[in-house]
Design a protein around this motif. Sequence first.
Motif, PDB file in Angstrom:
ATOM      1  N   MET A   1      -0.559   8.188  12.948  1.00 25.78           N
ATOM      2  CA  MET A   1      -0.466   7.280  11.819  1.00 25.78           C
ATOM      3  C   MET A   1       0.482   7.858  10.781  1.00 25.78           C
ATOM      4  SD  MET A   1      -2.692   4.657  11.934  1.00 25.78           S
ATOM      5  CE  MET A   1      -3.519   4.445  13.479  1.00 25.78           C
ATOM      6  N   THR A   2       1.224   7.010  10.189  1.00 28.37           N
ATOM      7  CA  THR A   2       2.078   7.452   9.097  1.00 28.37           C
ATOM      8  C   THR A   2       1.283   7.443   7.801  1.00 28.37           C
ATOM      9  OG1 THR A   2       2.817   5.227   8.578  1.00 28.37           O
ATOM     10  CG2 THR A   2       4.080   6.442  10.246  1.00 28.37           C
ATOM     11  N   ASP A   3       1.803   8.113   6.810  1.00 27.85           N
ATOM     12  CA  ASP A   3       1.131   8.124   5.510  1.00 27.85           C
ATOM     13  C   ASP A   3       1.057   6.737   4.915  1.00 27.85           C
ATOM     14  OD1 ASP A   3       0.691  10.817   5.645  1.00 27.85           O
ATOM     15  OD2 ASP A   3       2.512  11.344   4.565  1.00 27.85           O
ATOM     16  N   ASN A   4       2.017   5.870   5.237  1.00 26.70           N
ATOM     17  CA  ASN A   4       2.019   4.506   4.717  1.00 26.70           C
ATOM     18  C   ASN A   4       0.851   3.688   5.245  1.00 26.70           C
ATOM     19  OD1 ASN A   4       4.314   5.029   3.271  1.00 26.70           O
ATOM     20  ND2 ASN A   4       5.683   4.150   4.791  1.00 26.70           N
ATOM     21  N   ALA A   5       0.249   4.084   6.348  1.00 29.17           N
ATOM     22  CA  ALA A   5      -0.860   3.331   6.934  1.00 29.17           C
ATOM     23  C   ALA A   5      -2.095   3.341   6.033  1.00 29.17           C
ATOM     24  CB  ALA A   5      -1.216   3.892   8.308  1.00 29.17           C
ATOM     25  N   TYR A   6      -2.183   4.290   5.116  1.00 27.88           N
ATOM     26  CA  TYR A   6      -3.353   4.413   4.253  1.00 27.88           C
ATOM     27  C   TYR A   6      -3.047   4.064   2.797  1.00 27.88           C
ATOM     28  CZ  TYR A   6      -4.879   6.820   8.379  1.00 27.88           C
ATOM     29  OH  TYR A   6      -5.192   7.110   9.685  1.00 27.88           O
ATOM     30  N   ARG A   7      -1.776   3.792   2.502  1.00 29.55           N
ATOM     31  CA  ARG A   7      -1.360   3.507   1.127  1.00 29.55           C
ATOM     32  C   ARG A   7      -1.688   2.067   0.746  1.00 29.55           C
ATOM     33  NH1 ARG A   7       4.274   3.431   1.138  1.00 29.55           N
ATOM     34  NH2 ARG A   7       4.231   1.192   0.882  1.00 29.55           N
ATOM     35  N   VAL A   8      -2.212   1.903  -0.442  1.00 31.26           N
ATOM     36  CA  VAL A   8      -2.493   0.590  -1.011  1.00 31.26           C
ATOM     37  C   VAL A   8      -1.489   0.361  -2.125  1.00 31.26           C
ATOM     38  CG1 VAL A   8      -4.188  -0.825  -2.223  1.00 31.26           C
ATOM     39  CG2 VAL A   8      -4.948   0.753  -0.445  1.00 31.26           C
ATOM     40  N   ASP A   9      -0.716  -0.715  -2.018  1.00 32.84           N
ATOM     41  CA  ASP A   9       0.252  -1.065  -3.054  1.00 32.84           C
ATOM     42  C   ASP A   9      -0.459  -1.877  -4.130  1.00 32.84           C
ATOM     43  OD1 ASP A   9       2.432   0.126  -1.707  1.00 32.84           O
ATOM     44  OD2 ASP A   9       2.575  -1.631  -0.411  1.00 32.84           O
ATOM     45  N   THR A  10      -0.183  -1.569  -5.386  1.00 35.97           N
ATOM     46  CA  THR A  10      -0.879  -2.251  -6.479  1.00 35.97           C
ATOM     47  C   THR A  10       0.095  -2.750  -7.529  1.00 35.97           C
ATOM     48  OG1 THR A  10      -1.195  -0.218  -7.729  1.00 35.97           O
ATOM     49  CG2 THR A  10      -2.962  -0.844  -6.221  1.00 35.97           C
ATOM     50  N   THR A  11      -0.348  -3.808  -8.218  1.00 33.37           N
ATOM     51  CA  THR A  11       0.246  -4.244  -9.472  1.00 33.37           C
ATOM     52  C   THR A  11      -0.907  -4.216 -10.465  1.00 33.37           C
ATOM     53  OG1 THR A  11      -0.187  -6.581  -9.041  1.00 33.37           O
ATOM     54  CG2 THR A  11       1.934  -5.711  -8.305  1.00 33.37           C
ATOM     55  N   SER A  12      -0.735  -4.781 -11.624  1.00 31.72           N
ATOM     56  CA  SER A  12      -1.794  -4.685 -12.632  1.00 31.72           C
ATOM     57  C   SER A  12      -3.104  -5.347 -12.194  1.00 31.72           C
ATOM     58  CB  SER A  12      -1.324  -5.286 -13.951  1.00 31.72           C
ATOM     59  OG  SER A  12      -1.053  -6.661 -13.770  1.00 31.72           O
ATOM     60  N   ARG A  13      -3.022  -6.401 -11.367  1.00 36.25           N
ATOM     61  CA  ARG A  13      -4.246  -7.113 -10.974  1.00 36.25           C
ATOM     62  C   ARG A  13      -4.336  -7.389  -9.478  1.00 36.25           C
ATOM     63  NH1 ARG A  13      -5.643 -11.709 -15.135  1.00 36.25           N
ATOM     64  NH2 ARG A  13      -7.403 -11.659 -13.767  1.00 36.25           N
ATOM     65  N   LEU A  14      -3.518  -6.727  -8.671  1.00 41.68           N
ATOM     66  CA  LEU A  14      -3.478  -7.011  -7.249  1.00 41.68           C
ATOM     67  C   LEU A  14      -3.363  -5.719  -6.459  1.00 41.68           C
ATOM     68  CD1 LEU A  14      -3.049  -9.122  -4.895  1.00 41.68           C
ATOM     69  CD2 LEU A  14      -0.617  -8.779  -5.289  1.00 41.68           C
ATOM     70  N   ALA A  15      -4.145  -5.627  -5.393  1.00 41.84           N
ATOM     71  CA  ALA A  15      -4.034  -4.503  -4.458  1.00 41.84           C
ATOM     72  C   ALA A  15      -3.780  -5.088  -3.077  1.00 41.84           C
ATOM     73  CB  ALA A  15      -5.312  -3.678  -4.453  1.00 41.84           C
ATOM     74  N   GLN A  16      -2.853  -4.480  -2.343  1.00 48.22           N
ATOM     75  CA  GLN A  16      -2.523  -4.971  -1.009  1.00 48.22           C
ATOM     76  C   GLN A  16      -2.452  -3.794  -0.051  1.00 48.22           C
ATOM     77  OE1 GLN A  16       0.862  -7.550  -0.796  1.00 48.22           O
ATOM     78  NE2 GLN A  16       1.149  -7.169   1.365  1.00 48.22           N
ATOM     79  N   TRP A  17      -3.258  -3.881   1.019  1.00 49.05           N
ATOM     80  CA  TRP A  17      -3.287  -2.848   2.051  1.00 49.05           C
ATOM     81  C   TRP A  17      -2.849  -3.490   3.345  1.00 49.05           C
ATOM     82  CZ3 TRP A  17      -8.317  -0.321   4.247  1.00 49.05           C
ATOM     83  CH2 TRP A  17      -8.001   0.815   4.972  1.00 49.05           C
ATOM     84  N   ARG A  18      -1.764  -3.032   3.904  1.00 44.97           N
ATOM     85  CA  ARG A  18      -1.230  -3.598   5.133  1.00 44.97           C
ATOM     86  C   ARG A  18      -1.631  -2.711   6.308  1.00 44.97           C
ATOM     87  NH1 ARG A  18       3.645  -6.750   6.549  1.00 44.97           N
ATOM     88  NH2 ARG A  18       4.023  -6.294   8.728  1.00 44.97           N
ATOM     89  N   ILE A  19      -2.298  -3.317   7.287  1.00 46.82           N
ATOM     90  CA  ILE A  19      -2.677  -2.624   8.515  1.00 46.82           C
ATOM     91  C   ILE A  19      -1.960  -3.333   9.646  1.00 46.82           C
ATOM     92  CG2 ILE A  19      -4.566  -1.984  10.038  1.00 46.82           C
ATOM     93  CD1 ILE A  19      -6.382  -2.089   7.532  1.00 46.82           C
ATOM     94  N   ASP A  20      -1.036  -2.632  10.276  1.00 48.83           N
ATOM     95  CA  ASP A  20      -0.194  -3.262  11.291  1.00 48.83           C
ATOM     96  C   ASP A  20      -0.897  -3.460  12.628  1.00 48.83           C
ATOM     97  OD1 ASP A  20       2.071  -3.646   9.706  1.00 48.83           O
ATOM     98  OD2 ASP A  20       2.655  -1.555   9.972  1.00 48.83           O
ATOM     99  N   ASN A  21      -1.774  -2.555  13.017  1.00 53.12           N
ATOM    100  CA  ASN A  21      -2.419  -2.673  14.322  1.00 53.12           C
ATOM    101  C   ASN A  21      -3.921  -2.518  14.167  1.00 53.12           C
ATOM    102  OD1 ASN A  21      -3.024  -2.819  16.995  1.00 53.12           O
ATOM    103  ND2 ASN A  21      -1.860  -1.010  17.600  1.00 53.12           N
ATOM    104  N   LEU A  22      -4.585  -3.605  13.871  1.00 54.49           N
ATOM    105  CA  LEU A  22      -6.024  -3.596  13.655  1.00 54.49           C
ATOM    106  C   LEU A  22      -6.791  -3.372  14.951  1.00 54.49           C
ATOM    107  CD1 LEU A  22      -8.272  -3.959  11.590  1.00 54.49           C
ATOM    108  CD2 LEU A  22      -8.167  -6.407  12.006  1.00 54.49           C
TER     109      LEU A  22
END
Length: 92
Positions: A1-22
Amino acid sequence: MTDNAYRVDTTSRLAQWRIDNLASCTYRKSDPFKIGRWNWRLILEKNRNLFIKLFPEMSSVNKDSPPIASFIIRVVSSLGGRKALVHPGIDF
């Protein structure tokens, strides 16, 4: 897994976690991410059902006054035409 697989991208009111292979994971814990004054962590557990859990990261700052928050969880699957599953609200 890359480090990006666990990173959650955020803005002030939104969090997005992308999982490519569930299909290949049964348990995954995100890196901590900050929304508001608190750090949060998402946990995904999959056996026969899919469970998505949201936890505040405990620290000395929020130990005596845990976060009070309301969330709307939206899961978007790219399989079969980007089906969206929305939970109306999760309160802490």
